[in-house]
Design a protein around this motif. Structure first.
Motif, PDB file in Angstrom:
ATOM      1  N   LYS A 115       0.855  -1.180   0.000  1.00 27.86           N
ATOM      2  CA  LYS A 115       0.000   0.000   0.000  1.00 27.86           C
ATOM      3  C   LYS A 115       0.897   1.238   0.000  1.00 27.86           C
ATOM      4  CE  LYS A 115      -3.776  -2.192   2.546  1.00 27.86           C
ATOM      5  NZ  LYS A 115      -4.596  -2.176   3.782  1.00 27.86           N
ATOM      6  N   ARG A 116       0.514   2.253  -0.754  1.00 28.15           N
ATOM      7  CA  ARG A 116       1.351   3.438  -0.918  1.00 28.15           C
ATOM      8  C   ARG A 116       1.642   4.138   0.406  1.00 28.15           C
ATOM      9  NH1 ARG A 116       3.459   6.395  -4.834  1.00 28.15           N
ATOM     10  NH2 ARG A 116       3.727   8.632  -4.556  1.00 28.15           N
ATOM     11  N   GLN A 117       0.730   4.042   1.377  1.00 28.22           N
ATOM     12  CA  GLN A 117       0.919   4.718   2.659  1.00 28.22           C
ATOM     13  C   GLN A 117       2.170   4.235   3.405  1.00 28.22           C
ATOM     14  OE1 GLN A 117      -1.777   3.398   1.400  1.00 28.22           O
ATOM     15  NE2 GLN A 117      -3.698   4.296   2.169  1.00 28.22           N
ATOM     16  N   LEU A 118       2.633   3.005   3.108  1.00 22.77           N
ATOM     17  CA  LEU A 118       3.782   2.447   3.817  1.00 22.77           C
ATOM     18  C   LEU A 118       5.092   3.142   3.464  1.00 22.77           C
ATOM     19  CD1 LEU A 118       2.962  -1.380   3.654  1.00 22.77           C
ATOM     20  CD2 LEU A 118       2.558   0.212   5.534  1.00 22.77           C
ATOM     21  N   PHE A 128      11.849   0.342   0.989  1.00 17.43           N
ATOM     22  CA  PHE A 128      10.892  -0.123  -0.011  1.00 17.43           C
ATOM     23  C   PHE A 128      11.078   0.627  -1.327  1.00 17.43           C
ATOM     24  CE2 PHE A 128       7.760  -1.203   3.633  1.00 17.43           C
ATOM     25  CZ  PHE A 128       8.328  -2.451   3.774  1.00 17.43           C
ATOM     26  N   TRP A 129      11.260   1.950  -1.224  1.00 20.31           N
ATOM     27  CA  TRP A 129      11.419   2.769  -2.425  1.00 20.31           C
ATOM     28  C   TRP A 129      12.735   2.443  -3.136  1.00 20.31           C
ATOM     29  CZ3 TRP A 129      15.116   6.493  -3.708  1.00 20.31           C
ATOM     30  CH2 TRP A 129      14.839   7.225  -4.867  1.00 20.31           C
ATOM     31  N   MET A 136       1.041   0.229  -4.454  1.00 20.99           N
ATOM     32  CA  MET A 136      -0.289   0.166  -5.035  1.00 20.99           C
ATOM     33  C   MET A 136      -1.196   1.224  -4.403  1.00 20.99           C
ATOM     34  SD  MET A 136      -0.164  -2.495  -7.171  1.00 20.99           S
ATOM     35  CE  MET A 136       1.469  -1.860  -7.586  1.00 20.99           C
ATOM     36  N   ARG A 137      -1.901   1.963  -5.249  1.00 26.49           N
ATOM     37  CA  ARG A 137      -2.866   2.950  -4.745  1.00 26.49           C
ATOM     38  C   ARG A 137      -4.245   2.338  -4.539  1.00 26.49           C
ATOM     39  NH1 ARG A 137      -1.239   8.728  -6.085  1.00 26.49           N
ATOM     40  NH2 ARG A 137       0.906   8.547  -6.797  1.00 26.49           N
TER      41      ARG A 137
END
Length: 293
Positions: A115-118, A128-129, A136-137
């Motif tokens: 999830k993008r919030q992570l 992660f980046w 995923m949005r």
């Protein structure tokens, strides 16, 4: 005593993250400024090494301090030099560490659909980046209907990961339900399964169509807890009941390799039929474990 154990566990997790965060940040900066794809690829290999060591240290103290009772069954023919798609049901954040405990260094460095919030988690989000995990949005159907371009964002993230995967072995992990199971979520989406949410086929269909026969197979993982409401905090406190993890290797049918028709209605329906049948079988396995608990 369990609360104290949980606090110490959280401290160990934090200290290990801070320790490996130093080389992570330095290598991430180097990756950003590195000229040329070849050098960036070498830096990415270094980042993989940092991540694998972070995982290894966490698994070491968890095994000796928390001593989780994990009954794991995995195929014998796994190798870190192979390409795998790993799919699993999802009950708790603990799932991630149980998967790693069973599969660490037996398959390549994992990449999770996130999830993008992570991305905002300190140090971990940067990792992660830098490691190019796909964020995923997960737009709703209503949002996509209003703006069809939104549907391409998650697909583009998956495509970038698969392009990178062609350069070196990779294990792509996907919690197919998209979120952690709960009875409330199951009832809200009117899931036909007792122990599972409805599976989302889009992500794995795209991975299979993009990587094709480069994948050595699919690992289908079923995780079950003796505790009907498992939590990561309970795991850190050392009071999680026995956990069972079964991984089985699935061959990939030839029709899944069709890279040019994963958007066609007929192909989508065939894929949904396949994943729903798999999920029905998985639900039956979880039923039998519940009956024997």
């Amino acid at each position: 005593m369990p609360i104290l154990k949980g606090l110490i566990s959280a401290l160990l997790l934090t200290l290990n993250t801070l320790f490996w965060g130093v080389p992570l940040i330095l290598l991430t900066l180097l990756k950003v400024i590195a000229p040329g794809q070849r050098l960036k690829q070498l830096v990415l290999q270094g980042l993989n090494g940092v991540a694998l060591n972070w995982i290894g240290v966490n698994l070491w103290w968890m095994r000796h301090w928390l001593k989780p009772v994990l009954h794991a069954s995995v195929p014998d023919n796994l190798s870190p030099q192979q390409w795998w798609l790993v799919i699993s049901n999802h009950r708790s954040w603990t799932d991630i560490f149980m998967l790693l405990m069973a599969l660490h260094r037996r398959i390549p460095m994992p990449r999770f659909f996130l999830k993008r919030q992570l991305i905002w988690i300190p140090i971990v989000g940067l990792a992660f980046w830098a490691l190019e995990f796909p964020f995923m949005r997960r737009f709703s159907r209503e949002q996509v209907a209003k703006n069809p371009k939104l549907a391409t964002i998650d697909r583009a993230a998956t495509e970038r990961m698969c392009q990178q995967a062609r350069l070196s072995p990779i294990a792509i992990f996907n919690f197919v339900e998209g979120t952690r199971f709960s009875v409330a979520k199951r009832d809200a989406q009117q899931s036909p399964y007792r122990h599972l949410l409805r599976p989302k086929a889009g992500g794995i269909a795209q991975v299979l169509s993009l990587l094709g026969n480069q994948l050595d197979g699919i690992l289908d993982v079923t995780i079950s807890y003796a505790n009907p409401s498992p939590t990561f905090w309970g795991f850190l406190c050392g009071r999680e009941a026995p956990i069972t993890l079964q991984a089985r290797q699935l061959s990939i049918p030839e029709w899944m390799y069709a890279s040019d028709n994963h958007e066609e209605k007929q192909h989508k329906e065939r894929f949904h039929t396949w994943i729903n049948a798999l999920w029905l079988e998985k639900d039956g396995m979880l039923d039998s474990r519940t009956d024997h608990a």
